[in-house]
Design a protein around this motif. Structure first.
Motif, PDB file in Angstrom:
ATOM      1  N   GLY A   1       0.824  -1.204   0.000  1.00 25.32           N
ATOM      2  CA  GLY A   1       0.000   0.000   0.000  1.00 25.32           C
ATOM      3  C   GLY A   1       0.853   1.247   0.000  1.00 25.32           C
ATOM      4  O   GLY A   1       2.063   1.192  -0.240  1.00 25.32           O
ATOM      5  N   PRO A   2       0.258   2.409   0.283  1.00 23.13           N
ATOM      6  CA  PRO A   2       1.020   3.663   0.316  1.00 23.13           C
ATOM      7  C   PRO A   2       2.145   3.588   1.334  1.00 23.13           C
ATOM      8  O   PRO A   2       1.989   3.008   2.417  1.00 23.13           O
ATOM      9  N   SER A   3       3.301   4.151   0.975  1.00 26.74           N
ATOM     10  CA  SER A   3       4.526   4.056   1.784  1.00 26.74           C
ATOM     11  C   SER A   3       4.937   2.615   2.020  1.00 26.74           C
ATOM     12  O   SER A   3       5.708   2.326   2.938  1.00 26.74           O
TER      13      SER A   3
ATOM     14  N   ARG B   1      -2.298  -0.522   4.284  1.00 29.69           N
ATOM     15  CA  ARG B   1      -3.307   0.423   4.747  1.00 29.69           C
ATOM     16  C   ARG B   1      -3.870   1.159   3.546  1.00 29.69           C
ATOM     17  O   ARG B   1      -3.331   1.094   2.439  1.00 29.69           O
ATOM     18  N   TYR B   2      -4.963   1.855   3.768  1.00 30.27           N
ATOM     19  CA  TYR B   2      -5.505   2.762   2.757  1.00 30.27           C
ATOM     20  C   TYR B   2      -4.810   4.121   2.869  1.00 30.27           C
ATOM     21  O   TYR B   2      -4.328   4.488   3.954  1.00 30.27           O
ATOM     22  N   PRO B   3      -4.776   4.905   1.784  1.00 29.50           N
ATOM     23  CA  PRO B   3      -4.147   6.239   1.839  1.00 29.50           C
ATOM     24  C   PRO B   3      -5.079   7.262   2.492  1.00 29.50           C
ATOM     25  O   PRO B   3      -5.452   8.267   1.893  1.00 29.50           O
ATOM     26  N   SER B   4      -5.420   7.012   3.733  1.00 27.13           N
ATOM     27  CA  SER B   4      -6.454   7.784   4.426  1.00 27.13           C
ATOM     28  C   SER B   4      -5.947   9.093   5.013  1.00 27.13           C
ATOM     29  O   SER B   4      -6.745   9.924   5.434  1.00 27.13           O
ATOM     30  N   HIS B   5      -4.630   9.261   5.060  1.00 23.60           N
ATOM     31  CA  HIS B   5      -4.032  10.453   5.677  1.00 23.60           C
ATOM     32  C   HIS B   5      -2.994  11.059   4.734  1.00 23.60           C
ATOM     33  O   HIS B   5      -1.791  11.010   5.001  1.00 23.60           O
ATOM     34  N   PRO B   6      -3.421  11.620   3.598  1.00 25.30           N
ATOM     35  CA  PRO B   6      -2.475  12.118   2.580  1.00 25.30           C
ATOM     36  C   PRO B   6      -1.853  13.451   2.973  1.00 25.30           C
ATOM     37  O   PRO B   6      -2.305  14.523   2.579  1.00 25.30           O
ATOM     38  N   LEU B   7      -0.789  13.368   3.752  1.00 21.06           N
ATOM     39  CA  LEU B   7      -0.097  14.564   4.232  1.00 21.06           C
ATOM     40  C   LEU B   7       0.507  15.369   3.088  1.00 21.06           C
ATOM     41  O   LEU B   7       0.491  16.602   3.095  1.00 21.06           O
ATOM     42  N   GLN B   8       1.022  14.643   2.084  1.00 18.78           N
ATOM     43  CA  GLN B   8       1.886  15.301   1.099  1.00 18.78           C
ATOM     44  C   GLN B   8       1.162  16.352   0.267  1.00 18.78           C
ATOM     45  O   GLN B   8       1.752  17.366  -0.101  1.00 18.78           O
ATOM     46  N   ASP B   9      -0.107  16.138  -0.082  1.00 15.27           N
ATOM     47  CA  ASP B   9      -0.781  17.105  -0.942  1.00 15.27           C
ATOM     48  C   ASP B   9      -1.610  18.123  -0.157  1.00 15.27           C
ATOM     49  O   ASP B   9      -2.350  18.903  -0.739  1.00 15.27           O
TER      50      ASP B   9
END
Length: 524
Positions: A258-260, A264-272
């Protein structure tokens, strides 16, 4: 844990009202709420969990249930309390890039060589290297270019260091504005330009292009292949190319899920900028393929009203749980029949995805696990969503796909799945202490880490650790060592230090880091 998340809190309190200030890297937000309204908050950590037998959302699609305790296929590992913990240091994020011709190149190879020599002299066991799908199969399907990693692995082995390889099926283009990131393969991006539903979507329809949605795992959208077949072909090519290094130089393979690289789901997209700590995050199941699956399961359960949407009252990325009905106690909440149905489906699909990918990896890497002296450890990585852990609903975990609440152990099904494949579990936040986190946001990285350790011990799962934030101070390094050599559990099998850069070699930092490495190498 979301890499790169930053959170600080300042607090001015009165008898009924506390003013919360969260300072992020981009902006200052103020949150104000009444302590009396914390109906969802448990002021004492809930360790005594009442396991409730929820019915399955789909009888034949259910992987595990809370009342079924499968006999682990893993072999009991010999006691490791007295053994040293091999330390890997992760490669710098900017260690290589793509030149103007599209060829991947190692940057500053002379400086990298000097750094590797220094780490070896300090007692570091090996180097952790991300092997990117977007580098190796960049331009065309089945066109694998391993030249960068052949050169890099040769350099590492010549320094007398071992390798931990992370097969990275995600993108990190949003990870840092200072560094050119690695995208998904260009041919995947081209498909995504015509069909954005190959990516996860939030409730507003916004896609996250860092990882393919698990909804396309079995749909042949990628030049005639499914996503699972793309992952399988990549792992097969990797194993063939580096067959001579497997078990001798390459000791651990972490399979991206998954992300990183985390399951998990990408539920906490800090980067954008959509999410900032300590927001609860947002559910990521609104691509058409996942919604079709949800619709089919709801109809199968005889609940057509639950078929076409996720929770309508689940807030947004930066909501607090006290502002969100779904994460409180009441009609339509996480405790309702609908809440059980949705969360079970949402988490179950994530486990099914990991189950399928790890089955592929275990099959392709099986021969390297049978040699006792030169075996390869297969690993999976999860995130630690520790904020709001001291609430009943654990909202940050729920949006990420971990169905873990005060009433349900969400990590038992996960570790049960891993045990069937003989996979180790890599977890982060080894440097974090509860008293260093904002009390306002009911954080408890130590309690969450302990819960996962207990679940892993029960399922006889090997654990490997890593830090989330770079620490060189004695307190942070001492906390890592303490978590690696837990007196109440087996020592972790390895630790990955995140990550190598110029800071690690600065005088005071290096003077603290070297004794830490030596302590990790000391048999207890």
């Amino acid at each position: 844990m979301i890499e790169g998340s930053i959170g600080m809190a300042c607090k001015c309190s009165s008898s009924t009202v506390e003013r919360r200030c969260v300072i992020s890297s981009n902006k200052l937000k103020e949150f104000c709420f009444n302590r009396k309204n914390l109906r969802n908050v448990s002021t004492v950590l809930v360790f005594k969990r009442s396991f409730v037998k929820w019915r399955s959302v789909s009888g034949r699609s259910r992987i595990v249930s809370m009342d079924v305790r499968e006999k682990s296929k893993s072999t009991l590992f010999e006691s490791s309390k007295h053994k040293r913990v091999p330390l890997y240091v992760m490669m710098p994020i900017d260690s290589f890039g793509i030149d103007t011709t599209g060829t991947p190149r190692i940057r500053k190879i002379k400086a990298l060589t000097v750094s590797l020599k220094a780490l070896k002299l300090a007692g570091v066991h090996g180097i952790a290297v991300e092997v990117w799908w977007g580098v190796v199969e960049r331009f065309f399907p089945h066109a694998y270019n391993w030249s960068l990693y052949e050169q890099l692995f040769k350099l590492v082995s010549e320094m007398g260091l071992k390798l931990q390889v992370a097969l990275s099926f995600h993108s990190n283009v949003h990870l840092s504005s200072r560094v050119q990131g690695i995208s998904l393969p260009q041919w995947i991006i081209e498909i995504g330009q015509h069909n954005k539903d190959i990516y996860y979507r939030d409730q507003n329809g916004f896609p996250n292009a860092d990882y393919l949605t698990l909804g396309v795992d079995n749909i042949p959208l990628f030049s005639g292949r499914t996503a699972l077949q793309c992952y399988e072909d990549f792992i097969h090519s990797f194993a063939n190319k580096f067959d001579s290094l497997m078990g001798t130089i390459i000791e651990e393979v972490c399979v991206g899920l998954g992300p990183s690289g985390e399951l998990r789901y990408p539920s906490h997209p800090l980067q954008d900028g959509r999410w900032q700590f300590p927001g609860i995050g947002a559910f990521q199941c609104y691509d058409k393929y996942m919604m079709e699956d949800l619709r089919a399961v709801a109809w199968q359960e005889g609940k057509p009203d639950w078929a076409n949407k996720g929770p309508p009252n689940a807030g947004d990325y930066n909501s607090f749980p006290t502002d969100v009905p779904f994460f409180e106690e009441g009609e339509g909440s996480f405790l309702s029949d609908y809440g059980h149905f949705f969360l079970e489906w949402y988490s179950d699909r994530l486990l099914r995805h990991a189950d399928a990918v790890l089955e592929i990896a275990a099959k392709l890497l099986k021969k390297y696990q049978e040699d006792e002296q030169n075996s390869v450890r297969v690993m999976a990585k999860i995130g630690l969503l520790y904020w709001w852990y001291q609430t009943l609903s654990h909202p940050a975990e729920l949006t990420a796909g971990y169905y873990n609440t005060a009433f349900r152990d969400g990590y038992d099904p996960l570790t049960s799945m891993l045990s069937r494949h003989g996979a180790a579990l890599q977890i982060s936040c080894f440097e974090m202490m509860d008293d260093e986190t904002p009390e306002t946001f009911l954080c408890s990285p130590e309690s969450l880490l302990q819960q996962i350790k207990i679940a892993s011990k029960k399922r006889v799962i090997e654990l490997t650790g890593r830090n989330t934030h770079q620490r060189f101070d004695e307190a942070g390094l001492k906390q890592i060592h303490s978590n690696c050599f837990d007196s109440q559990a087996e020592a972790v099998r390895s630790f990955t230090y995140f990550r190598m850069n110029e800071k690690i070699f600065r005088g005071e930092n290096w003077n603290n880091f070297v004794p830490f490495v030596r302590r990790m190498n000391t048999e207890l």
